[in-house]
Scaffold this motif. Sequence first.
Motif, PDB file in Angstrom:
ATOM      1  N   UNK A  26       0.780  -1.227   0.000  1.00 14.53           N
ATOM      2  CA  UNK A  26       0.000   0.000   0.000  1.00 14.53           C
ATOM      3  C   UNK A  26       0.812   1.277   0.000  1.00 14.53           C
ATOM      4  N   UNK A  27       2.143   1.168  -0.104  1.00 12.49           N
ATOM      5  CA  UNK A  27       2.957   2.376  -0.138  1.00 12.49           C
ATOM      6  C   UNK A  27       4.303   2.052  -0.766  1.00 12.49           C
ATOM      7  N   UNK A  28       5.042   3.100  -1.085  1.00 13.98           N
ATOM      8  CA  UNK A  28       6.393   2.933  -1.628  1.00 13.98           C
ATOM      9  C   UNK A  28       7.361   2.858  -0.455  1.00 13.98           C
ATOM     10  N   UNK A  29       7.834   1.685  -0.172  1.00 13.15           N
ATOM     11  CA  UNK A  29       8.632   1.474   1.031  1.00 13.15           C
ATOM     12  C   UNK A  29       9.944   2.238   1.000  1.00 13.15           C
ATOM     13  N   UNK A  30      10.464   2.519  -0.191  1.00 13.71           N
ATOM     14  CA  UNK A  30      11.780   3.122  -0.300  1.00 13.71           C
ATOM     15  C   UNK A  30      11.858   4.495   0.365  1.00 13.71           C
ATOM     16  N   UNK A  31      10.719   5.136   0.628  1.00 17.66           N
ATOM     17  CA  UNK A  31      10.716   6.471   1.222  1.00 17.66           C
ATOM     18  C   UNK A  31      10.612   6.435   2.745  1.00 17.66           C
ATOM     19  N   UNK A  32      10.531   5.264   3.321  1.00 13.73           N
ATOM     20  CA  UNK A  32      10.212   5.132   4.730  1.00 13.73           C
ATOM     21  C   UNK A  32      11.316   4.459   5.529  1.00 13.73           C
ATOM     22  N   UNK A  33      11.339   4.767   6.819  1.00 18.31           N
ATOM     23  CA  UNK A  33      12.146   4.024   7.772  1.00 18.31           C
ATOM     24  C   UNK A  33      11.307   2.900   8.353  1.00 18.31           C
ATOM     25  N   UNK A  34      11.964   1.825   8.706  1.00 15.78           N
ATOM     26  CA  UNK A  34      11.283   0.686   9.317  1.00 15.78           C
ATOM     27  C   UNK A  34      12.019   0.302  10.591  1.00 15.78           C
ATOM     28  N   UNK A  35      11.269   0.057  11.628  1.00 15.79           N
ATOM     29  CA  UNK A  35      11.843  -0.358  12.898  1.00 15.79           C
ATOM     30  C   UNK A  35      11.280  -1.685  13.340  1.00 15.79           C
ATOM     31  N   UNK A  36      12.065  -2.404  14.129  1.00 16.43           N
ATOM     32  CA  UNK A  36      11.627  -3.648  14.761  1.00 16.43           C
ATOM     33  C   UNK A  36      11.615  -3.433  16.269  1.00 16.43           C
ATOM     34  N   UNK A  37      10.546  -3.893  16.882  1.00 15.57           N
ATOM     35  CA  UNK A  37      10.367  -3.737  18.317  1.00 15.57           C
ATOM     36  C   UNK A  37      10.004  -5.082  18.933  1.00 15.57           C
ATOM     37  N   UNK A  38      10.381  -5.229  20.186  1.00 11.58           N
ATOM     38  CA  UNK A  38      10.094  -6.461  20.902  1.00 11.58           C
ATOM     39  C   UNK A  38       9.280  -6.142  22.147  1.00 11.58           C
ATOM     40  N   UNK A  39       8.265  -6.948  22.359  1.00 12.30           N
ATOM     41  CA  UNK A  39       7.460  -6.796  23.568  1.00 12.30           C
ATOM     42  C   UNK A  39       7.473  -8.091  24.346  1.00 12.30           C
ATOM     43  N   UNK A  40       8.154  -8.051  25.474  1.00  8.57           N
ATOM     44  CA  UNK A  40       8.138  -9.168  26.407  1.00  8.57           C
ATOM     45  C   UNK A  40       6.895  -9.032  27.289  1.00  8.57           C
ATOM     46  N   UNK A  41       6.551 -10.038  28.049  1.00  6.22           N
ATOM     47  CA  UNK A  41       5.404  -9.881  28.953  1.00  6.22           C
ATOM     48  C   UNK A  41       5.553  -8.642  29.827  1.00  6.22           C
ATOM     49  N   UNK A  74      12.699  -3.253  -3.705  1.00 10.81           N
ATOM     50  CA  UNK A  74      12.009  -3.762  -4.892  1.00 10.81           C
ATOM     51  C   UNK A  74      10.886  -4.726  -4.512  1.00 10.81           C
ATOM     52  N   UNK A  75      11.080  -5.427  -3.391  1.00 15.08           N
ATOM     53  CA  UNK A  75      10.076  -6.386  -2.932  1.00 15.08           C
ATOM     54  C   UNK A  75       9.262  -5.852  -1.768  1.00 15.08           C
ATOM     55  N   UNK A  76       9.538  -4.614  -1.360  1.00 11.87           N
ATOM     56  CA  UNK A  76       8.798  -4.005  -0.238  1.00 11.87           C
ATOM     57  C   UNK A  76       8.877  -4.855   1.033  1.00 11.87           C
ATOM     58  N   UNK A  77      10.057  -5.274   1.378  1.00 20.56           N
ATOM     59  CA  UNK A  77      10.208  -6.157   2.526  1.00 20.56           C
ATOM     60  C   UNK A  77      11.460  -5.786   3.314  1.00 20.56           C
ATOM     61  N   UNK A  78      11.360  -5.913   4.618  1.00 21.11           N
ATOM     62  CA  UNK A  78      12.485  -5.692   5.529  1.00 21.11           C
ATOM     63  C   UNK A  78      12.698  -6.965   6.328  1.00 21.11           C
ATOM     64  N   UNK A  79      13.965  -7.326   6.500  1.00 17.87           N
ATOM     65  CA  UNK A  79      14.304  -8.540   7.227  1.00 17.87           C
ATOM     66  C   UNK A  79      15.016  -8.199   8.533  1.00 17.87           C
ATOM     67  N   UNK A  80      14.852  -9.058   9.493  1.00 19.60           N
ATOM     68  CA  UNK A  80      15.650  -9.010  10.713  1.00 19.60           C
ATOM     69  C   UNK A  80      16.229 -10.406  10.921  1.00 19.60           C
ATOM     70  N   UNK A  81      17.517 -10.548  10.598  1.00 17.93           N
ATOM     71  CA  UNK A  81      18.207 -11.811  10.801  1.00 17.93           C
ATOM     72  C   UNK A  81      18.684 -11.868  12.249  1.00 17.93           C
ATOM     73  N   UNK A  82      18.285 -12.903  12.953  1.00 17.04           N
ATOM     74  CA  UNK A  82      18.620 -13.023  14.377  1.00 17.04           C
ATOM     75  C   UNK A  82      19.459 -14.284  14.584  1.00 17.04           C
ATOM     76  N   UNK A  83      20.669 -14.101  15.047  1.00 11.18           N
ATOM     77  CA  UNK A  83      21.587 -15.206  15.315  1.00 11.18           C
ATOM     78  C   UNK A  83      21.869 -15.294  16.806  1.00 11.18           C
ATOM     79  N   UNK A  84      22.356 -16.472  17.219  1.00  9.01           N
ATOM     80  CA  UNK A  84      22.761 -16.680  18.614  1.00  9.01           C
ATOM     81  C   UNK A  84      21.669 -16.213  19.572  1.00  9.01           C
TER      82      UNK A  84
END
Length: 123
Positions: A26-41, A74-84
């Motif tokens: 629904x939007x052009x992702x290239x113009x935006x910032x993306x953040x990842x957040x975590x919510x623990x209990x 190009x694919x409108x997707x952001x990844x978060x690779x999590x190791x260890x």
Amino acid sequence: QLRLAASGGGSVQTGGSLRLSCQVSGSVMSLYAVGWFRQAPGPGREGISCISHSNERNYADSVKGRFTISRDNAKNIVFLQMLDLKPEDTGAYYCAFQYGSGCSLSERWYSDWGQGTQVFVSP
């Protein structure tokens, strides 16, 4: 209409890895910032990582060296690779979207949010 869909969560043992995806529509992702957040209990979301439209990256101290954020405009997707992964990484992970320069680990900076994807790391 802007939509964000987070996926890729699951259950792993300590030391395992997961890759989360945030698909934007629904939007052009290239113009935006993306953040990842975590919510623990409990209340509040912790900012984990963010990436600006110009690919500036920022990480919380707790995940530096273990997590990597990337984007494919190009694919409108952001990844978060999590190791260890560690038990303290357990929680619901959300992606968030904001038009503008830079990025932030503060949830108040973002205007649009996707649903969460659950990560559980067993000892």
